[in-house]
Design a protein around this motif. Structure first.
Motif, PDB file in Angstrom:
ATOM      1  N   TRP A  65       0.830  -1.196   0.000  1.00  0.00           N
ATOM      2  CA  TRP A  65       0.000   0.000   0.000  1.00  0.00           C
ATOM      3  C   TRP A  65       0.866   1.249   0.000  1.00  0.00           C
ATOM      4  CZ3 TRP A  65      -4.411  -0.498  -1.895  1.00  0.00           C
ATOM      5  CH2 TRP A  65      -5.211  -1.595  -1.623  1.00  0.00           C
ATOM      6  N   ALA A  66       2.013   1.177   0.671  1.00  0.00           N
ATOM      7  CA  ALA A  66       2.910   2.336   0.696  1.00  0.00           C
ATOM      8  C   ALA A  66       3.422   2.641  -0.707  1.00  0.00           C
ATOM      9  CB  ALA A  66       4.078   2.074   1.651  1.00  0.00           C
TER      10      ALA A  66
ATOM     11  N   GLN B 210       3.200   6.116  -5.605  1.00  0.00           N
ATOM     12  CA  GLN B 210       2.952   6.287  -7.033  1.00  0.00           C
ATOM     13  C   GLN B 210       1.777   7.227  -7.289  1.00  0.00           C
ATOM     14  OE1 GLN B 210       2.519   2.394  -8.730  1.00  0.00           O
ATOM     15  NE2 GLN B 210       4.720   2.001  -8.734  1.00  0.00           N
ATOM     16  N   LEU B 211       0.773   7.172  -6.437  1.00  0.00           N
ATOM     17  CA  LEU B 211      -0.381   8.044  -6.623  1.00  0.00           C
ATOM     18  C   LEU B 211      -0.053   9.503  -6.308  1.00  0.00           C
ATOM     19  CD1 LEU B 211      -3.296   5.904  -5.155  1.00  0.00           C
ATOM     20  CD2 LEU B 211      -2.906   6.501  -7.539  1.00  0.00           C
ATOM     21  N   LEU B 212       0.806   9.713  -5.329  1.00  0.00           N
ATOM     22  CA  LEU B 212       1.110  11.073  -4.902  1.00  0.00           C
ATOM     23  C   LEU B 212       2.319  11.676  -5.623  1.00  0.00           C
ATOM     24  CD1 LEU B 212       0.503  10.705  -1.081  1.00  0.00           C
ATOM     25  CD2 LEU B 212      -1.043  11.619  -2.812  1.00  0.00           C
ATOM     26  N   ALA B 213       3.048  10.872  -6.386  1.00  0.00           N
ATOM     27  CA  ALA B 213       4.232  11.380  -7.083  1.00  0.00           C
ATOM     28  C   ALA B 213       3.810  12.428  -8.098  1.00  0.00           C
ATOM     29  CB  ALA B 213       4.970  10.242  -7.782  1.00  0.00           C
TER      30      ALA B 213
ATOM     31  N   ARG C 127      -3.491  11.714 -14.801  1.00  0.00           N
ATOM     32  CA  ARG C 127      -2.828  11.374 -13.545  1.00  0.00           C
ATOM     33  C   ARG C 127      -3.669  10.353 -12.768  1.00  0.00           C
ATOM     34  NH1 ARG C 127      -1.418  16.403 -10.496  1.00  0.00           N
ATOM     35  NH2 ARG C 127       0.211  16.526 -12.060  1.00  0.00           N
ATOM     36  N   ALA C 128      -4.973  10.582 -12.709  1.00  0.00           N
ATOM     37  CA  ALA C 128      -5.853   9.646 -12.007  1.00  0.00           C
ATOM     38  C   ALA C 128      -5.844   8.286 -12.696  1.00  0.00           C
ATOM     39  CB  ALA C 128      -7.278  10.205 -11.949  1.00  0.00           C
ATOM     40  N   LEU C 129      -5.900   8.281 -14.032  1.00  0.00           N
ATOM     41  CA  LEU C 129      -5.863   7.011 -14.756  1.00  0.00           C
ATOM     42  C   LEU C 129      -4.545   6.281 -14.542  1.00  0.00           C
ATOM     43  CD1 LEU C 129      -7.590   7.909 -18.139  1.00  0.00           C
ATOM     44  CD2 LEU C 129      -8.469   6.450 -16.322  1.00  0.00           C
ATOM     45  N   ALA C 130      -3.459   7.035 -14.517  1.00  0.00           N
ATOM     46  CA  ALA C 130      -2.155   6.412 -14.283  1.00  0.00           C
ATOM     47  C   ALA C 130      -2.108   5.806 -12.890  1.00  0.00           C
ATOM     48  CB  ALA C 130      -1.044   7.433 -14.470  1.00  0.00           C
ATOM     49  N   GLY C 131      -2.673   6.502 -11.921  1.00  0.00           N
ATOM     50  CA  GLY C 131      -2.717   5.960 -10.553  1.00  0.00           C
ATOM     51  C   GLY C 131      -3.544   4.691 -10.485  1.00  0.00           C
TER      52      GLY C 131
END
Length: 177
Positions: free
Chosen positions: A29-30, A35-38, A59-63
């Motif tokens: 999860w970390a 990756q989501l916050l990068a 960005r959302a799709l990449a996350g």
């Protein structure tokens, strides 16, 4: 109690012993969170308006894609592993191929024994299709040499082809079929 009931009971017992929920390890999860916050690499702004919305969607799709990829990597490692059954012994394979080749030789001999004559036009498409089918079945036997079903199909196809050839020869000779 028969064998099936015993297997069902064993399976039910094993299912009850499985955990109710499986949570991925915290480090997974970390990594997803990182990756989501990068921050996304800076790209030149598009000339048209509304570029921020598009970049936000990407960005959302990449996350989501990163999270899905991670889930695909983790889920199989968390599931209990089952051993695959041993592969069947390939001893029967060469015998089936040899039998098919022997059958093909016998068919050719029987076909050569039929007197050659003019084949009626209405029988030609059927003869061509039977020849094509026999060739396909022979190729399939070479690819899956243990298949008894294919050998039976080859025998039926050769029998039909021979019967039709004999009927054509009798018709050409003016004999009743």
């Amino acid at each position: 109690m028969n064998e099936h009931d015993e297997r069902d009971e064993e399976l039910a017992r094993r299912l009850r012993s499985l955990p109710r929920e499986m949570v991925p390890p915290a480090r997974a999860w970390a990594r997803v969170e990182v990756q989501l916050l990068a921050p996304a690499p800076q790209q030149p702004r598009p000339r048209r308006g509304g570029g921020g919305r598009i970049r936000g969607r990407w960005r959302a799709l990449a996350g989501f894609a990163a999270a899905a990829s991670l889930a695909l990597l983790l889920v199989p490692s968390l599931l209990p592993r089952q051993e695959s059954p041993p592969a069947p012994a390939p001893r029967a394979a060469p015998a089936t191929v040899q039998q098919a080749e022997r059958m093909r030789g016998e068919y050719r001999q029987a076909l050569a024994a039929v007197p050659a004559g003019e084949i009626p036009d209405e029988l030609r498409p059927a003869l061509v299709e039977l020849d094509r089918s026999a060739a396909s079945i022979l190729a399939a036997i070479h690819e899956a040499p243990g298949s008894r079903y294919l050998l039976d199909q080859l025998q039926r196809t050769y029998a039909q082809r021979l019967q039709l050839t004999r009927r054509a020869a009798f018709a050409a000779a003016g004999l009743p079929t």
